[in-house]
Design an enzyme around this catalytic site. Structure first.
Site, short mmCIF file in Angstrom:
data_model
loop_
_atom_site.label_atom_id
_atom_site.label_comp_id
_atom_site.label_asym_id
_atom_site.label_seq_id
_atom_site.Cartn_x
_atom_site.Cartn_y
_atom_site.Cartn_z
N HIS A 17 -7.29 -0.50 5.75
CA HIS A 17 -6.23 0.39 6.26
C HIS A 17 -6.05 1.54 5.26
CE1 HIS A 17 -2.45 1.52 8.17
NE2 HIS A 17 -1.83 1.39 7.03
N HIS A 69 0.86 -1.20 0.00
CA HIS A 69 0.00 0.00 0.00
C HIS A 69 0.89 1.24 0.00
CE1 HIS A 69 0.84 -0.42 4.30
NE2 HIS A 69 0.34 0.78 4.52
N HIS A 113 1.52 3.94 1.87
CA HIS A 113 2.11 4.73 2.97
C HIS A 113 3.63 4.84 2.86
CE1 HIS A 113 -1.62 4.26 5.78
NE2 HIS A 113 -1.72 5.30 4.98
N ASP A 153 -0.09 -3.80 6.35
CA ASP A 153 -0.66 -3.23 7.58
C ASP A 153 -2.13 -3.63 7.76
OD1 ASP A 153 1.73 -2.01 8.10
OD2 ASP A 153 1.07 0.03 7.68
N HIS A 194 4.72 -4.60 10.94
CA HIS A 194 5.13 -3.85 12.13
C HIS A 194 5.22 -4.78 13.34
CE1 HIS A 194 4.78 0.33 10.60
NE2 HIS A 194 3.83 -0.18 9.83
N ASP A 245 6.07 4.75 4.92
CA ASP A 245 6.97 3.82 5.61
C ASP A 245 7.06 2.47 4.88
OD1 ASP A 245 4.24 3.54 6.65
OD2 ASP A 245 5.04 2.11 8.10
N HIS A 246 6.31 2.33 3.79
CA HIS A 246 6.36 1.12 2.96
C HIS A 246 6.92 1.40 1.57
CE1 HIS A 246 3.62 -1.15 5.80
NE2 HIS A 246 3.56 0.09 6.23
FE FE Z 1 2.97 0.88 8.07
ZN ZN Z 2 0.29 1.75 6.52
#
Ligand code: FE
Ligand code: ZN
Length: 257
Positions: free
Chosen positions: A111, A55, A57, A131, A169, A59-60
């Site tokens: 999410h 996805h 985001h 996530d 995570h 941090d990915h």
């Molecule tokens: Fe994340």
């Molecule tokens: Zn995420």
């Protein structure tokens, strides 16, 4: 099946590497940080064959541009993603061939709306779920509805119990504290808390988990259980008519826990 190894990133992310025995080609899933991936590849003398995104985001995805400029590899990810770095767009039900294995793509919005998961069927199936599903928890609903996330949880519960679940995570102990508040009498949760505390004391990941374990401990996969419904009803002070309502209530409860 793949050999799957985590590269820790940021405070609590895992960037999963997929490889097969005897090959120096690897794929990485959700590389939010290029530096830790590049260091891992150099340390182990590996070549980056592909990037998989679950996805959009940051941090990915933040490491994608730099890794592509160094390794010139394809980037698989959701076709409808706001993230613009995807070169091999995927839809629900697609199959991709990766390092000699066929991986199935399943859309699991909730999410985010673009969220997909990757599933490798084998004697020990493997699921990379970003996530969406966490050990004893589920992702926050940033874009999707409780109905969508509940549908994703219902889909995950149809996978074989021995499916290895690779979450992105390290949220397990916080999730388990909430799970224990919802179901104080659930001894599988108590046992898992001890197991995860021991792993964290040694600085080891608590994941992968398995679908079978999650069906025993994860309140978000247990919204059809009387114990979880009773806890949700008591917390909210209303009668609930279906599992989606229970799911929505415990998601809201967890947000404020
Ligand atoms: Fe994340
Ligand atoms: Zn995420």
């Amino acid at each position: 099946m793949f050999n799957i190894t985590p590269i820790p990133a940021f405070d609590d992310n895992y960037i999963w590497t997929l490889s097969t025995t005897g090959s120096l080609e690897v794929a990485v899933v959700d590389p939010g940080d290029a530096d830790v991936v590049a260091a891992y590849l150099q340390d182990h003398n590996l070549n980056l064959a592909a990037i998989l995104i679950t996805h959009h985001h940051w941090d990915h995805t933040d490491g994608v541009e730099s890794l592509v400029s160094s390794y010139d590899c394809p980037v698989y990810g959701p076709a409808d993603s706001p993230f613009k770095g995807i070169t091999r767009p995927l839809e629900d039900g697609d199959t991709l061939s990766l390092l000699g294995h066929n991986i199935r793509v399943y859309a699991v919005p909730g999410h985010t709306l673009d969220h997909i998961s990757y599933y490798l069927a084998s004697d020990t199936p493997q699921l990379l779920c970003g996530d969406t599903l966490f050990l004893a928890g589920c992702g926050r609903l940033f874009e999707g509805t409780p109905e969508q996330m509940h549908q994703a949880m219902s889909f995950f519960s149809t996978l074989p119990d021995n499916t290895e679940v690779y979450c992105t995570h390290e949220y397990s102990l916080a999730n388990l504290a909430f799970a224990a508040a919802v179901e104080p009498g659930n001894s599988a949760i108590t046992d898992t808390i001890q197991r995860c505390k021991d792993l964290r004391a040694d600085n080891l990941p608590t994941v992968p988990t398995s679908i079978g374990t999650e069906k025993q401990i994860n309140p978000f996969m247990r919204s059809t259980e009387a114990s979880v419904r009773d806890a949700a009803e008591q917390h909210c002070g209303v009668v609930m008519n279906n599992a989606t309502e229970v799911f929505a209530a415990i998601r809201e409860w967890k947000n404020n826990f």
